[in-house]
Scaffold this motif. Structure first.
Motif, PDB file in Angstrom:
ATOM      1  N   VAL A  74      78.129 -50.364  38.651  1.00 13.73           N
ATOM      2  CA  VAL A  74      78.554 -49.542  39.781  1.00 13.73           C
ATOM      3  C   VAL A  74      77.887 -48.182  39.646  1.00 13.73           C
ATOM      4  O   VAL A  74      78.042 -47.515  38.616  1.00 13.73           O
ATOM      5  CB  VAL A  74      80.092 -49.381  39.826  1.00 13.73           C
ATOM      6  CG1 VAL A  74      80.497 -48.521  41.010  1.00 13.73           C
ATOM      7  CG2 VAL A  74      80.765 -50.746  39.887  1.00 13.73           C
ATOM      8  N   ARG A  75      77.130 -47.795  40.682  1.00 16.05           N
ATOM      9  CA  ARG A  75      76.452 -46.502  40.677  1.00 16.05           C
ATOM     10  C   ARG A  75      76.724 -45.772  41.978  1.00 16.05           C
ATOM     11  O   ARG A  75      76.752 -46.377  43.049  1.00 16.05           O
ATOM     12  CB  ARG A  75      74.939 -46.682  40.560  1.00 16.05           C
ATOM     13  CG  ARG A  75      74.482 -47.214  39.242  1.00 16.05           C
ATOM     14  CD  ARG A  75      73.595 -46.200  38.526  1.00 16.05           C
ATOM     15  NE  ARG A  75      73.322 -46.604  37.159  1.00 16.05           N
ATOM     16  CZ  ARG A  75      72.248 -47.259  36.773  1.00 16.05           C
ATOM     17  NH1 ARG A  75      71.336 -47.594  37.639  1.00 16.05           N
ATOM     18  NH2 ARG A  75      72.093 -47.568  35.510  1.00 16.05           N
ATOM     19  N   HIS A  76      76.893 -44.483  41.890  1.00 17.42           N
ATOM     20  CA  HIS A  76      77.012 -43.630  43.083  1.00 17.42           C
ATOM     21  C   HIS A  76      75.593 -43.264  43.493  1.00 17.42           C
ATOM     22  O   HIS A  76      74.903 -42.549  42.767  1.00 17.42           O
ATOM     23  CB  HIS A  76      77.847 -42.385  42.772  1.00 17.42           C
ATOM     24  CG  HIS A  76      79.268 -42.717  42.474  1.00 17.42           C
ATOM     25  ND1 HIS A  76      80.223 -42.831  43.458  1.00 17.42           N
ATOM     26  CD2 HIS A  76      79.887 -43.004  41.310  1.00 17.42           C
ATOM     27  CE1 HIS A  76      81.377 -43.159  42.903  1.00 17.42           C
ATOM     28  NE2 HIS A  76      81.200 -43.269  41.600  1.00 17.42           N
ATOM     29  N   LEU A  77      75.138 -43.798  44.619  1.00 15.06           N
ATOM     30  CA  LEU A  77      73.768 -43.613  45.083  1.00 15.06           C
ATOM     31  C   LEU A  77      73.761 -43.079  46.508  1.00 15.06           C
ATOM     32  O   LEU A  77      74.603 -43.468  47.323  1.00 15.06           O
ATOM     33  CB  LEU A  77      73.016 -44.950  45.063  1.00 15.06           C
ATOM     34  CG  LEU A  77      72.910 -45.676  43.728  1.00 15.06           C
ATOM     35  CD1 LEU A  77      72.439 -47.109  43.931  1.00 15.06           C
ATOM     36  CD2 LEU A  77      71.972 -44.927  42.792  1.00 15.06           C
ATOM     37  N   THR A  78      72.786 -42.234  46.799  1.00 18.74           N
ATOM     38  CA  THR A  78      72.587 -41.811  48.183  1.00 18.74           C
ATOM     39  C   THR A  78      71.996 -42.988  48.952  1.00 18.74           C
ATOM     40  O   THR A  78      71.540 -43.976  48.350  1.00 18.74           O
ATOM     41  CB  THR A  78      71.608 -40.626  48.265  1.00 18.74           C
ATOM     42  OG1 THR A  78      70.310 -41.069  47.840  1.00 18.74           O
ATOM     43  CG2 THR A  78      72.077 -39.448  47.423  1.00 18.74           C
ATOM     44  N   ASP A  79      71.969 -42.883  50.261  1.00 22.13           N
ATOM     45  CA  ASP A  79      71.346 -43.940  51.068  1.00 22.13           C
ATOM     46  C   ASP A  79      69.893 -44.129  50.670  1.00 22.13           C
ATOM     47  O   ASP A  79      69.435 -45.267  50.516  1.00 22.13           O
ATOM     48  CB  ASP A  79      71.446 -43.613  52.564  1.00 22.13           C
ATOM     49  CG  ASP A  79      72.857 -43.734  53.095  1.00 22.13           C
ATOM     50  OD1 ASP A  79      73.726 -44.336  52.422  1.00 22.13           O
ATOM     51  OD2 ASP A  79      73.104 -43.227  54.206  1.00 22.13           O
ATOM     52  N   ASP A  80      69.146 -43.036  50.505  1.00 21.34           N
ATOM     53  CA  ASP A  80      67.728 -43.146  50.136  1.00 21.34           C
ATOM     54  C   ASP A  80      67.546 -43.802  48.778  1.00 21.34           C
ATOM     55  O   ASP A  80      66.674 -44.663  48.608  1.00 21.34           O
ATOM     56  CB  ASP A  80      67.063 -41.760  50.136  1.00 21.34           C
ATOM     57  CG  ASP A  80      66.844 -41.214  51.540  1.00 21.34           C
ATOM     58  OD1 ASP A  80      66.907 -41.996  52.517  1.00 21.34           O
ATOM     59  OD2 ASP A  80      66.605 -39.999  51.654  1.00 21.34           O
ATOM     60  N   LEU A  84      65.630 -47.433  48.149  1.00 18.50           N
ATOM     61  CA  LEU A  84      64.495 -47.565  47.220  1.00 18.50           C
ATOM     62  C   LEU A  84      64.753 -48.631  46.166  1.00 18.50           C
ATOM     63  O   LEU A  84      63.882 -49.449  45.871  1.00 18.50           O
ATOM     64  CB  LEU A  84      64.198 -46.226  46.552  1.00 18.50           C
ATOM     65  CG  LEU A  84      63.475 -45.204  47.410  1.00 18.50           C
ATOM     66  CD1 LEU A  84      63.407 -43.854  46.705  1.00 18.50           C
ATOM     67  CD2 LEU A  84      62.075 -45.689  47.760  1.00 18.50           C
ATOM     68  N   ILE A  85      65.940 -48.638  45.596  1.00 15.33           N
ATOM     69  CA  ILE A  85      66.269 -49.623  44.570  1.00 15.33           C
ATOM     70  C   ILE A  85      66.315 -51.025  45.173  1.00 15.33           C
ATOM     71  O   ILE A  85      65.785 -51.978  44.596  1.00 15.33           O
ATOM     72  CB  ILE A  85      67.604 -49.269  43.882  1.00 15.33           C
ATOM     73  CG1 ILE A  85      67.428 -47.992  43.055  1.00 15.33           C
ATOM     74  CG2 ILE A  85      68.104 -50.424  43.012  1.00 15.33           C
ATOM     75  CD1 ILE A  85      68.725 -47.385  42.562  1.00 15.33           C
ATOM     76  N   MET A  86      66.938 -51.169  46.341  1.00 13.32           N
ATOM     77  CA  MET A  86      67.038 -52.472  46.995  1.00 13.32           C
ATOM     78  C   MET A  86      65.654 -53.028  47.288  1.00 13.32           C
ATOM     79  O   MET A  86      65.350 -54.181  46.987  1.00 13.32           O
ATOM     80  CB  MET A  86      67.857 -52.356  48.285  1.00 13.32           C
ATOM     81  CG  MET A  86      68.070 -53.650  49.037  1.00 13.32           C
ATOM     82  SD  MET A  86      66.886 -53.978  50.365  1.00 13.32           S
ATOM     83  CE  MET A  86      67.057 -52.559  51.399  1.00 13.32           C
ATOM     84  N   VAL A  87      64.783 -52.210  47.845  1.00  9.68           N
ATOM     85  CA  VAL A  87      63.432 -52.667  48.185  1.00  9.68           C
ATOM     86  C   VAL A  87      62.641 -52.973  46.922  1.00  9.68           C
ATOM     87  O   VAL A  87      62.021 -54.034  46.809  1.00  9.68           O
ATOM     88  CB  VAL A  87      62.705 -51.621  49.063  1.00  9.68           C
ATOM     89  CG1 VAL A  87      61.239 -51.980  49.222  1.00  9.68           C
ATOM     90  CG2 VAL A  87      63.380 -51.531  50.433  1.00  9.68           C
ATOM     91  N   ASP A  88      62.684 -52.076  45.945  1.00  9.99           N
ATOM     92  CA  ASP A  88      61.924 -52.277  44.714  1.00  9.99           C
ATOM     93  C   ASP A  88      62.342 -53.548  43.994  1.00  9.99           C
ATOM     94  O   ASP A  88      61.499 -54.322  43.539  1.00  9.99           O
ATOM     95  CB  ASP A  88      62.095 -51.068  43.790  1.00  9.99           C
ATOM     96  CG  ASP A  88      61.246 -51.189  42.542  1.00  9.99           C
ATOM     97  OD1 ASP A  88      60.008 -51.338  42.673  1.00  9.99           O
ATOM     98  OD2 ASP A  88      61.806 -51.150  41.429  1.00  9.99           O
ATOM     99  N   SER A  89      63.634 -53.792  43.902  1.00 14.15           N
ATOM    100  CA  SER A  89      64.096 -54.985  43.191  1.00 14.15           C
ATOM    101  C   SER A  89      63.690 -56.262  43.914  1.00 14.15           C
ATOM    102  O   SER A  89      63.397 -57.277  43.284  1.00 14.15           O
ATOM    103  CB  SER A  89      65.609 -54.949  42.982  1.00 14.15           C
ATOM    104  OG  SER A  89      66.288 -54.991  44.207  1.00 14.15           O
ATOM    105  N   ASN A  90      63.616 -56.226  45.242  1.00 14.57           N
ATOM    106  CA  ASN A  90      63.218 -57.415  45.988  1.00 14.57           C
ATOM    107  C   ASN A  90      61.711 -57.620  46.004  1.00 14.57           C
ATOM    108  O   ASN A  90      61.245 -58.755  46.051  1.00 14.57           O
ATOM    109  CB  ASN A  90      63.772 -57.362  47.412  1.00 14.57           C
ATOM    110  CG  ASN A  90      65.211 -57.819  47.451  1.00 14.57           C
ATOM    111  OD1 ASN A  90      65.505 -58.995  47.381  1.00 14.57           O
ATOM    112  ND2 ASN A  90      66.128 -56.871  47.516  1.00 14.57           N
ATOM    113  N   LEU A  91      60.939 -56.558  45.958  1.00 11.03           N
ATOM    114  CA  LEU A  91      59.485 -56.707  45.928  1.00 11.03           C
ATOM    115  C   LEU A  91      59.011 -57.315  44.619  1.00 11.03           C
ATOM    116  O   LEU A  91      57.908 -57.834  44.536  1.00 11.03           O
ATOM    117  CB  LEU A  91      58.798 -55.359  46.167  1.00 11.03           C
ATOM    118  CG  LEU A  91      58.897 -54.804  47.583  1.00 11.03           C
ATOM    119  CD1 LEU A  91      58.195 -53.460  47.686  1.00 11.03           C
ATOM    120  CD2 LEU A  91      58.333 -55.776  48.607  1.00 11.03           C
ATOM    121  N   GLN A  92      59.861 -57.288  43.596  1.00 13.72           N
ATOM    122  CA  GLN A  92      59.511 -57.862  42.300  1.00 13.72           C
ATOM    123  C   GLN A  92      59.782 -59.367  42.234  1.00 13.72           C
ATOM    124  O   GLN A  92      59.386 -60.019  41.276  1.00 13.72           O
ATOM    125  CB  GLN A  92      60.271 -57.152  41.192  1.00 13.72           C
ATOM    126  CG  GLN A  92      59.862 -55.704  41.042  1.00 13.72           C
ATOM    127  CD  GLN A  92      60.662 -54.990  39.984  1.00 13.72           C
ATOM    128  OE1 GLN A  92      61.131 -55.586  39.027  1.00 13.72           O
ATOM    129  NE2 GLN A  92      60.834 -53.697  40.157  1.00 13.72           N
TER     130      GLN A  92
END
Length: 113
Positions: A74-80, A84-92
């Motif tokens: 569980v992490r407190h993340l901004t929308d940006d 970035l994390i969602m896209v990066d993890s899926n591009l891998q």
């Protein structure tokens, strides 16, 4: 921490497809036998629920394996940050549709913003 899958919502407008294909069957079989080996990443929502950032396939595989809880970070993340994390993890991922890759690259480069 282990979180029930019910209060975990998919990332809003998640562009990467979660398919019920042979790879998903293999994933759910593995989860049934060994559990989820790599925790998903979620962020808390104001209503007490969670939003999936990375781990949509693991969540779906967990449901198919008839498990109720998903190990999560569980992490407190901004929308940006979350995007970035969602896209990066899926591009891998090994198998990704060209349209998904294009959307992901478009998103992280900020084109259209």
């Amino acid at each position: 921490m282990d979180i029930p899958v019910d209060p975990i919502d998919d990332f809003l407008n998640h562009p990467f497809k979660v398919l019920d294909d042979s790879e998903m069957i293999d994933l759910s079989t593995s989860i049934k036998e060994y559990g989820v080996l790599v925790p998903a990443l979620v962020r808390p929502k104001e209503d007490g629920r969670y939003e999936m950032v990375s781990g949509h396939r693991r969540k779906h595989g967990t449901i198919l394996a008839e498990k109720t809880d998903l190990p999560c970070i569980v992490r407190h993340l901004t929308d940006d940050e979350a995007i970035l994390i969602m896209v990066d993890s899926n591009l891998q991922r090994e198998h990704i549709l060209p349209s998904e890759k294009a959307f992901g690259l478009h998103t992280i480069t900020g084109a259209g913003h």
